[in-house]
Structures are given as C-alpha cells and as structure tokens.
Design a protein around this motif. Structure first.
Motif, PDB file in Angstrom:
ATOM      1  N   THR A   1       0.826  -1.208   0.000  1.00  0.00           N
ATOM      2  CA  THR A   1       0.000   0.000   0.000  1.00  0.00           C
ATOM      3  C   THR A   1       0.859   1.257   0.000  1.00  0.00           C
ATOM      4  O   THR A   1       0.588   2.221  -0.723  1.00  0.00           O
ATOM      5  CB  THR A   1      -0.918   0.010   1.236  1.00  0.00           C
ATOM      6  N   GLY A   2       1.929   1.232   0.801  1.00  0.00           N
ATOM      7  CA  GLY A   2       2.798   2.393   0.896  1.00  0.00           C
ATOM      8  C   GLY A   2       3.478   2.734  -0.417  1.00  0.00           C
ATOM      9  O   GLY A   2       3.453   3.889  -0.866  1.00  0.00           O
ATOM     10  N   TYR A   3       4.089   1.732  -1.054  1.00  0.00           N
ATOM     11  CA  TYR A   3       4.802   1.995  -2.300  1.00  0.00           C
ATOM     12  C   TYR A   3       3.844   2.376  -3.442  1.00  0.00           C
ATOM     13  O   TYR A   3       4.166   3.234  -4.272  1.00  0.00           O
ATOM     14  CB  TYR A   3       5.632   0.780  -2.700  1.00  0.00           C
ATOM     15  N   VAL A   4       2.668   1.744  -3.470  1.00  0.00           N
ATOM     16  CA  VAL A   4       1.698   2.059  -4.532  1.00  0.00           C
ATOM     17  C   VAL A   4       1.189   3.493  -4.387  1.00  0.00           C
ATOM     18  O   VAL A   4       1.165   4.267  -5.358  1.00  0.00           O
ATOM     19  CB  VAL A   4       0.533   1.050  -4.515  1.00  0.00           C
ATOM     20  N   LEU A   5       0.782   3.871  -3.169  1.00  0.00           N
ATOM     21  CA  LEU A   5       0.289   5.236  -2.954  1.00  0.00           C
ATOM     22  C   LEU A   5       1.404   6.262  -3.135  1.00  0.00           C
ATOM     23  O   LEU A   5       1.162   7.373  -3.627  1.00  0.00           O
ATOM     24  CB  LEU A   5      -0.323   5.356  -1.557  1.00  0.00           C
ATOM     25  N   GLN A   6       2.606   5.903  -2.731  1.00  0.00           N
ATOM     26  CA  GLN A   6       3.726   6.827  -2.920  1.00  0.00           C
ATOM     27  C   GLN A   6       3.967   7.107  -4.402  1.00  0.00           C
ATOM     28  O   GLN A   6       4.198   8.257  -4.798  1.00  0.00           O
ATOM     29  CB  GLN A   6       4.995   6.250  -2.283  1.00  0.00           C
ATOM     30  N   TYR A   7       3.889   6.059  -5.205  1.00  0.00           N
ATOM     31  CA  TYR A   7       4.125   6.236  -6.640  1.00  0.00           C
ATOM     32  C   TYR A   7       2.967   6.985  -7.295  1.00  0.00           C
ATOM     33  O   TYR A   7       3.184   7.942  -8.051  1.00  0.00           O
ATOM     34  CB  TYR A   7       4.316   4.884  -7.316  1.00  0.00           C
ATOM     35  N   LEU A   8       1.730   6.564  -7.006  1.00  0.00           N
ATOM     36  CA  LEU A   8       0.582   7.169  -7.675  1.00  0.00           C
ATOM     37  C   LEU A   8       0.319   8.589  -7.177  1.00  0.00           C
ATOM     38  O   LEU A   8       0.268   9.539  -7.964  1.00  0.00           O
ATOM     39  CB  LEU A   8      -0.661   6.294  -7.459  1.00  0.00           C
ATOM     40  N   VAL A   9       0.130   8.733  -5.863  1.00  0.00           N
ATOM     41  CA  VAL A   9      -0.265  10.026  -5.299  1.00  0.00           C
ATOM     42  C   VAL A   9       0.904  11.004  -5.257  1.00  0.00           C
ATOM     43  O   VAL A   9       0.737  12.195  -5.534  1.00  0.00           O
ATOM     44  CB  VAL A   9      -0.856   9.835  -3.882  1.00  0.00           C
ATOM     45  N   GLY A  10       2.096  10.491  -4.914  1.00  0.00           N
ATOM     46  CA  GLY A  10       3.226  11.380  -4.752  1.00  0.00           C
ATOM     47  C   GLY A  10       4.020  11.654  -6.015  1.00  0.00           C
ATOM     48  O   GLY A  10       4.421  12.791  -6.267  1.00  0.00           O
ATOM     49  N   VAL A  11       4.247  10.603  -6.836  1.00  0.00           N
ATOM     50  CA  VAL A  11       5.100  10.747  -8.017  1.00  0.00           C
ATOM     51  C   VAL A  11       4.273  10.982  -9.275  1.00  0.00           C
ATOM     52  O   VAL A  11       4.479  11.959 -10.010  1.00  0.00           O
ATOM     53  CB  VAL A  11       6.005   9.509  -8.184  1.00  0.00           C
ATOM     54  N   GLN A  12       3.326  10.088  -9.553  1.00  0.00           N
ATOM     55  CA  GLN A  12       2.586  10.148 -10.797  1.00  0.00           C
ATOM     56  C   GLN A  12       1.636  11.344 -10.850  1.00  0.00           C
ATOM     57  O   GLN A  12       1.619  12.089 -11.833  1.00  0.00           O
ATOM     58  CB  GLN A  12       1.802   8.843 -10.986  1.00  0.00           C
ATOM     59  N   TRP A  13       0.840  11.529  -9.806  1.00  0.00           N
ATOM     60  CA  TRP A  13      -0.158  12.598  -9.812  1.00  0.00           C
ATOM     61  C   TRP A  13       0.330  13.869  -9.122  1.00  0.00           C
ATOM     62  O   TRP A  13      -0.192  14.946  -9.388  1.00  0.00           O
ATOM     63  CB  TRP A  13      -1.445  12.122  -9.137  1.00  0.00           C
ATOM     64  N   GLY A  14       1.288  13.763  -8.217  1.00  0.00           N
ATOM     65  CA  GLY A  14       1.845  14.927  -7.536  1.00  0.00           C
ATOM     66  C   GLY A  14       0.879  15.632  -6.611  1.00  0.00           C
ATOM     67  O   GLY A  14       0.994  16.842  -6.386  1.00  0.00           O
ATOM     68  N   ILE A  15      -0.061  14.901  -6.051  1.00  0.00           N
ATOM     69  CA  ILE A  15      -1.048  15.516  -5.155  1.00  0.00           C
ATOM     70  C   ILE A  15      -0.424  15.847  -3.801  1.00  0.00           C
ATOM     71  O   ILE A  15      -0.654  16.919  -3.241  1.00  0.00           O
ATOM     72  CB  ILE A  15      -2.260  14.584  -4.988  1.00  0.00           C
ATOM     73  N   LEU A  16       0.379  14.899  -3.278  1.00  0.00           N
ATOM     74  CA  LEU A  16       1.028  15.070  -1.981  1.00  0.00           C
ATOM     75  C   LEU A  16       2.512  14.753  -2.124  1.00  0.00           C
ATOM     76  O   LEU A  16       2.913  14.049  -3.063  1.00  0.00           O
ATOM     77  CB  LEU A  16       0.387  14.146  -0.930  1.00  0.00           C
ATOM     78  N   PRO A  17       3.356  15.250  -1.213  1.00  0.00           N
ATOM     79  CA  PRO A  17       4.783  14.935  -1.282  1.00  0.00           C
ATOM     80  C   PRO A  17       5.028  13.429  -1.208  1.00  0.00           C
ATOM     81  O   PRO A  17       4.399  12.729  -0.409  1.00  0.00           O
ATOM     82  CB  PRO A  17       5.361  15.654  -0.059  1.00  0.00           C
ATOM     83  N   ALA A  18       5.951  12.934  -2.039  1.00  0.00           N
ATOM     84  CA  ALA A  18       6.247  11.499  -2.078  1.00  0.00           C
ATOM     85  C   ALA A  18       7.033  11.039  -0.864  1.00  0.00           C
ATOM     86  O   ALA A  18       6.933   9.879  -0.443  1.00  0.00           O
ATOM     87  CB  ALA A  18       7.012  11.150  -3.356  1.00  0.00           C
ATOM     88  N   THR A  19       7.846  11.918  -0.289  1.00  0.00           N
ATOM     89  CA  THR A  19       8.603  11.612   0.930  1.00  0.00           C
ATOM     90  C   THR A  19       8.468  12.767   1.898  1.00  0.00           C
ATOM     91  O   THR A  19       8.244  13.912   1.495  1.00  0.00           O
ATOM     92  CB  THR A  19      10.098  11.372   0.614  1.00  0.00           C
ATOM     93  N   ALA A  20       8.630  12.446   3.169  1.00  0.00           N
ATOM     94  CA  ALA A  20       8.515  13.481   4.197  1.00  0.00           C
ATOM     95  C   ALA A  20       9.875  14.049   4.561  1.00  0.00           C
ATOM     96  O   ALA A  20      10.063  15.257   4.602  1.00  0.00           O
ATOM     97  CB  ALA A  20       7.824  12.921   5.435  1.00  0.00           C
ATOM     98  N   GLY A  21      10.855  13.155   4.802  1.00  0.00           N
ATOM     99  CA  GLY A  21      12.184  13.604   5.176  1.00  0.00           C
ATOM    100  C   GLY A  21      12.160  14.403   6.466  1.00  0.00           C
ATOM    101  O   GLY A  21      11.520  14.013   7.453  1.00  0.00           O
ATOM    102  N   GLU A  22      12.853  15.527   6.491  1.00  0.00           N
ATOM    103  CA  GLU A  22      12.875  16.392   7.669  1.00  0.00           C
ATOM    104  C   GLU A  22      11.695  17.365   7.694  1.00  0.00           C
ATOM    105  O   GLU A  22      11.456  18.020   8.704  1.00  0.00           O
ATOM    106  CB  GLU A  22      14.187  17.171   7.719  1.00  0.00           C
TER     107      GLU A  22
END
Length: 307
Positions: A146-167
């Motif tokens: 779930t994490g990797y799929v949502l990260q790719y779709l929402v964060g990378v592909q669609w750019g709705i939310l940041p793909a990583t949080a970091g600091e």
C-alpha cells in the motif's frame, strides 16, 4: 475515581518491570553485540574486552538489567556503541513519530468510525457492502505494498502530496504516510463499529429514545453511537501504541527518521541500548493508553462506576 487510578498505577509497576525484563532478555539473546559491531572481522580480544567492560556486558544478565533500571530512574537510557546518548536519539525520534501517529490516529478515528456508522445504519445496502469490500481489500494488502503504490501514484505520478517526508514534518508531508499507517487499523475500526452499531440499533434504549420522539440525529449520536463506541475505544487504546511501534515500514518508505527508523537500525546493528530504550518508552505509552481507555469507559457509559 482517584483510588481506582492509584490502584491501576500500582498494578502497572510489576507489568512494567516484567515487560522490560523480557525485552531485555530477548534483545540480548540475539547474540553478542560486540561481535556484531565488528561485522565479518574478528575483534581484537583486548578491544572487545574493553567494550564489554565499558557497557557492563561482562556482567551477568540480571545485574545488567538492575544497572539499566537504576540508570532509567535517572532518565538515562544508556549509550550506543558510537558514543551517542540513547536519550538524545529518543528526543529526536519520538517527536517525528508522535506527529505521524497523531495524523494516522485522527484519520483512523474519523473515517473508521464514520464508515462503520454509515455501514451499520444501512446494513445490507450498497453502502454497507461497499464498506465491507473496501475494508476487506485494505486488510488483505500488506502495508509495504500500500505504501509503495500510494507513494508512486499520489506522490510521483499525480503529484497531489509529497512522495517523501524527510525532515519536513508538516501536515501536508505527513498526510500520505499517515493514510498508509492508518489504513489497516481504519479497516478494523470500521468493521468493529459497523458490528456494534448494527447490534445496538435493535436495543431497547434505542427504541425507547425513538418512542420519546427524539430527533433521529440525536438518537444516533447521543445514544446509539455513544454506547457502540466502548469496544471501539478499547481497540483504539491498544492500537495507539501499535501505531507508534508499527511505523517501521511506513517511516522507511517515506524517509521519516522516527522510532521505526532507529529501531530498525538498532536491530540490524544489534545495538541493545537503542532497542531496549525505544521499546521501554513504547511500553510506557501502552500502559498509559490502557489506563486512559479504562477511564473513558465511564464517560461513554454513565452506568460504569469505579470503586
């Protein structure tokens, strides 16, 4: 109420001591941390002996535990092999994990209880079936998928939310990892709420409130939902600590340096001070959450009294 709280706090003492001792034993059973520190290279016997003496690893296990507990009462969780204080690591990791857990817990409560209430009130309908299918799918899929799929779709592909949080621990950056962390628990809360709401909707107190002419919204919120939340609150109390301890996968996916990140590093490197220190704080959080849940029972059900 006061006597009950004091009695519960006293009961927590042997639970805390027993839990920390078991964790201490299990962590030390992983192997010699000094050998793990040198990896594939054989450590120099003199250097290895100095390290064991410095960290009290040459003492019997029971004495190591007593030394650890003595330091713990001075808020000293020990020192890692690289000389860094575990207390400073806790101060760095826990704020990040607490923020992530707060976002995930809020999502879990709002959407879990909301979906469960809608499903329970309309059991057998299309909304009920939709919630049941959705929650079953969420439970069936592992968190890392779930994490990797949502990260790719929402964060990378669609750019709705940041793909990583970091600091950057802003609400926007924590929203996506919070959804991933809360997903499985949200599904369980929705199904549990649905079951209790469906059962209590046929109870006498609901029929009585309806017969008095109370508005349907008031009957649902003040009577039906309130009495249905007792088992849900029990689950949420236990899940609060589980979210913090189970954030390991989510934090690694979204590059969050929290409790899960440092626990993983401590386990891989067999750094016993790090693992025991972080788990000790998690035990305290579990015990505090369980006490809070017991006190919330009286708020939800006025019939419950504490002696």
């Amino acid at each position: 109420m006061g006597r009950y709280v004091i009695r519960r706090l006293l009961q927590m003492i042997p639970v805390f001591l027993g839990s920390t001792f078991l964790i201490f034993v299990m962590v030390h059973a992983l192997g010699d941390p000094v050998n793990a520190l040198f990896g594939d290279r054989a450590p120099d016997p003199v250097v290895a002996e100095q390290i064991r003496k410095q960290y009290n690893l040459d003492e019997p296990l029971w004495l190591q535990y007593l030394i650890y507990m003595g330091n713990l009462f001075r808020w000293d969780f020990g020192t890692t092999f690289n000389g860094q204080s575990v207390t400073s690591l806790l101060a760095t990791a826990y704020p990040a994990t607490i923020k992530l857990t707060a976002v995930a817990f809020t999502i879990e409560v709002i959407f879990g209880v909301g979906f469960g209430l809608i499903s329970g009130l309309r059991r057998g309908g299309w909304s009920d079936n939709t919630v049941l299918i959705f929650t079953l799918v969420v439970i069936s899929i592992p968190t890392f998928v779930t994490g990797y799929v949502l990260q790719y779709l929402v964060g990378v592909q669609w750019g709705i939310l940041p793909a990583t949080a970091g600091e950057d621990l802003s609400l926007q950056s924590l929203l996506l990892p919070g959804i991933v962390l809360a997903s499985v628990s949200l599904a369980y809360v929705a199904r549990l709420t649905r079951t209790t709401v469906a059962e209590n909707s046929r109870a006498d107190f609901v029929r009585t409130a309806t017969a008095k002419g109370l508005p349907r919204r008031r009957v649902t919120i003040n009577h039906l939902l309130r009495n249905s939340l007792i088992p849900v609150v029990t689950f949420l109390g236990a899940d609060l600590g589980a979210l913090m301890g189970g954030a390991l996968v989510t934090e690694r996916i979204f590059n969050i340096h929290g409790v899960g990140f440092y626990l993983y590093q401590g386990i891989v490197r067999q750094n016993t001070a790090t693992v025991v220190g972080f788990v000790t704080v998690l035990i305290i959080i579990y015990l505090a959450a369980n006490l809070l849940v017991d006190l919330l029972y009286a708020v939800l059900d006025p019939r419950i009294r504490y002696a």
